[in-house]
Each structure stands twice: as C-alpha cells, then as structure tokens.
Design an enzyme around this catalytic site. Structure first.
Site, short mmCIF file in Angstrom:
data_model
loop_
_atom_site.label_atom_id
_atom_site.label_comp_id
_atom_site.label_asym_id
_atom_site.label_seq_id
_atom_site.Cartn_x
_atom_site.Cartn_y
_atom_site.Cartn_z
N GLY A 147 46.24 44.23 52.35
CA GLY A 147 47.35 44.67 53.18
C GLY A 147 48.44 45.41 52.44
O GLY A 147 49.44 45.80 53.04
N GLY A 158 48.14 48.35 51.17
CA GLY A 158 48.04 49.79 51.43
C GLY A 158 47.14 50.55 50.48
O GLY A 158 47.19 51.79 50.43
N ASN A 197 31.05 42.43 41.36
CA ASN A 197 31.46 43.50 42.26
C ASN A 197 32.30 44.54 41.52
O ASN A 197 32.06 45.75 41.61
CB ASN A 197 32.25 42.90 43.42
CG ASN A 197 32.81 43.94 44.37
OD1 ASN A 197 32.07 44.72 44.97
ND2 ASN A 197 34.13 43.98 44.51
N ILE A 202 40.96 45.09 45.69
CA ILE A 202 41.94 44.08 45.26
C ILE A 202 41.86 43.85 43.76
O ILE A 202 42.87 43.84 43.07
CB ILE A 202 41.72 42.76 46.02
CG1 ILE A 202 42.02 42.95 47.52
CG2 ILE A 202 42.64 41.67 45.46
CD1 ILE A 202 41.69 41.74 48.38
N SER A 203 40.65 43.64 43.24
CA SER A 203 40.42 43.38 41.80
C SER A 203 41.52 42.49 41.23
O SER A 203 42.35 42.94 40.45
CB SER A 203 40.30 44.69 41.03
OG SER A 203 41.29 45.63 41.37
N GLY A 236 39.51 30.64 49.26
CA GLY A 236 39.56 31.52 48.08
C GLY A 236 40.13 32.89 48.40
O GLY A 236 39.69 33.88 47.81
#
Length: 286
Positions: free
Chosen positions: A119, A121, A166, A189-190, A239
């Site tokens: 979220g 952006g 991933n 996100i990492s 998680g």
C-alpha cells in the site's frame, strides 16, 4: 613441479585440504589435490554442494573464479563451474557486449529496486516511471512482485524461505535485463535487508538503485487497496509485513520517497525524482 597456491572455501571438512595447480596447467583450470597424481588429466571430484576456487596465474596478474562467470579464461582455456546443483557448466561469452546493446539503445542498463510496505505505492510509482521513460524513448521493464508470482514464482508461498527465493529469482532476472541494456524496475515489498543486499551484490557498483517508499504504516493501512491489512488484523492472514512480520527499512538507499507534512507527492512527482537521479548518474544516455 612449480605450483601456485589456490584459495579454497568449502562447507565440507573433507575438502579443506590444500590444493595446487601446476604452472603449465593453471591457465586450463586443472586442479590437483596435494599428493595426487599431478597430471593435467586428473579430475577434481567433490561431494554435492557449492565450492569456490580462486587461482592466481603464474604471473600473478589475474584471478580466475571457477564459480560464476566473473573470471575470464584465455582463448584456449576451459573453466568449468559448479554452482548449487549445477555441475560442469561454463559461461559462454558472446561477441555482442553489454556496452554494444547500451550504445544501440542510447541508455545504460540498471536495476531500480522499489521497496516498501504493502500500500505504499510501489507498483503505481513503478508504472508511472515506466511511462515517463517510454515517452522519452527509453526502454524499461517493470518486474512487479504480484505479476511475477503469476508465472515464474507461482510455486512459492509467503514463508520466510519462499520470500527469500522469490526475491533471489527476481534479482537474477533483473540482472539479466540490466545486462541487456534495459532499465529494469523491480517493485516488491522485499522486507529483509539481507535479501535486498544480496540482489545488490549481483550487479556492478552503481547499477543497483534502491528506492525506498518511506510511507508510514498507518497511511498504508488506511489505503489498504487490496484489503489485506483488514484480513491481517482479523487474523486471516499470518506473517503479513508490517502487522506480524517485520519490514526492515533500508539503511543506505539511493532514493527515499517520503510522506511529509500530511501529504504525499503524486506518483508522477515521485517518479520524476527517480528520473532526476537517472539523469544525474548518466543512465539516460549511452
């Protein structure tokens, strides 16, 4: 026999013995265990696993790395690598180099790694950045975290080990795009620094541009474009980054796009900040 020392790193104690290579064979990459037959035809046998061998040639002018493709062999040399479960492989060099592709595209390949909470952006800024580059005649491609999970990473879940894999896969793909001369925009996100740093280490210095979407959790949760925060708060998602799994903010990112004064810049304004960085560093010209 004149021999030069080899640096050996292995997870197997049985393979921690000293190694030697004869000066006549060093350029061919043949390796003998101390006390072995000593001939160029002797084979190096190891247990399954990753090992690293570095050998200095007799002149001491270069280092050959048998793992990966960083080392260059001479015209008649043959350097085989063992990486993970892949053995007896060799990096094949082509006559068309990265610089040739960059000159054709009139830009320099790089990876723009956009990281931040769900979220924040990331995807919106990535697409805005891609659009600006397109209108400028620059070739870019977006590797969006969700999009990649529709195909290449569809076999991965969201456990810690799956998240690490991933990111590793996306980092490797991004590296290939950069080598092709493309401006690759990775948006995911990492959450863990170690995984982002591992992707940075894949590229030459300066070609990994970390962009941190520094947007507070309460703002991201208020947006909640996918409804995931609501599910996480209700205990239906476990998680979830920012709720019951940590997000580790970058310590030395190249660009931080911040939410300040109660307002947030538009995606295009944020993208223009990245464009300014690319211009300053010379990525938008060959």
């Amino acid at each position: 026999m004149n021999a030069s020392r080899l640096q050996w790193a292995s997870s197997s104690p049985a393979l921690s013995t000293g190694l030697e290579t004869s000066s006549s064979c060093s350029k061919l990459g043949f390796v003998n265990f101390r006390g072995g037959g000593g001939g160029c035809g002797d084979s190096l046998k190891t247990k399954k696993g990753l090992f690293v061998i570095k050998a200095m040639d007799v002149e001491g002018s270069r280092t050959v790395n048998l793992n990966g493709h960083a080392g260059d062999s001479d015209k008649n040399g043959s350097l085989l690598s063992s990486i993970g479960n892949s053995t007896n492989i060799q990096w094949h060099q082509c006559s068309v180099k990265k610089e040739d592709r960059e000159n054709m595209l009139k830009q320099k390949g790089c990876v723009i790694w956009i990281t931040g909470l769900s979220g924040s952006g990331k995807s919106t800024v990535a697409c805005a950045l891609s659009g600006i580059l397109y209108r400028r005649g620059k070739l870019a491609y977006v590797l969006d975290g969700d999009n990649v999970r529709h195909g290449l990473n569809r076999d991965l879940g969201f456990k810690a080990e799956d998240r690490a894999e991933n990111i590793r896969r996306i980092g490797e793909v991004a590296k290939l795009f950069a080598d092709a001369g493309v401006i690759c925009i990775a948006s995911l996100i990492s959450p863990y620094r170690r995984d982002r740093d591992a992707c940075r280490a894949l590229l030459p210095a300066g070609e990994f541009i970390e962009v941190f979407m520094d947007i507070p959790l309460h703002v991201c949760e208020a947006r909640d474009p996918k409804g995931l925060y609501k599910l996480a708060r209700a205990g239906k998602i476990k998680g979830f980054t920012g709720i019951d799994d940590p997000y580790e903010s970058p310590l030395n990112c190249e660009i931080a796009l911040r939410h300040t004064g109660g307002e947030c810049a538009s995606p295009c304004e944020m993208a223009e900040e990245v464009i300014s960085y690319l211009e300053e560093k010379g990525f938008l010209q060959a």
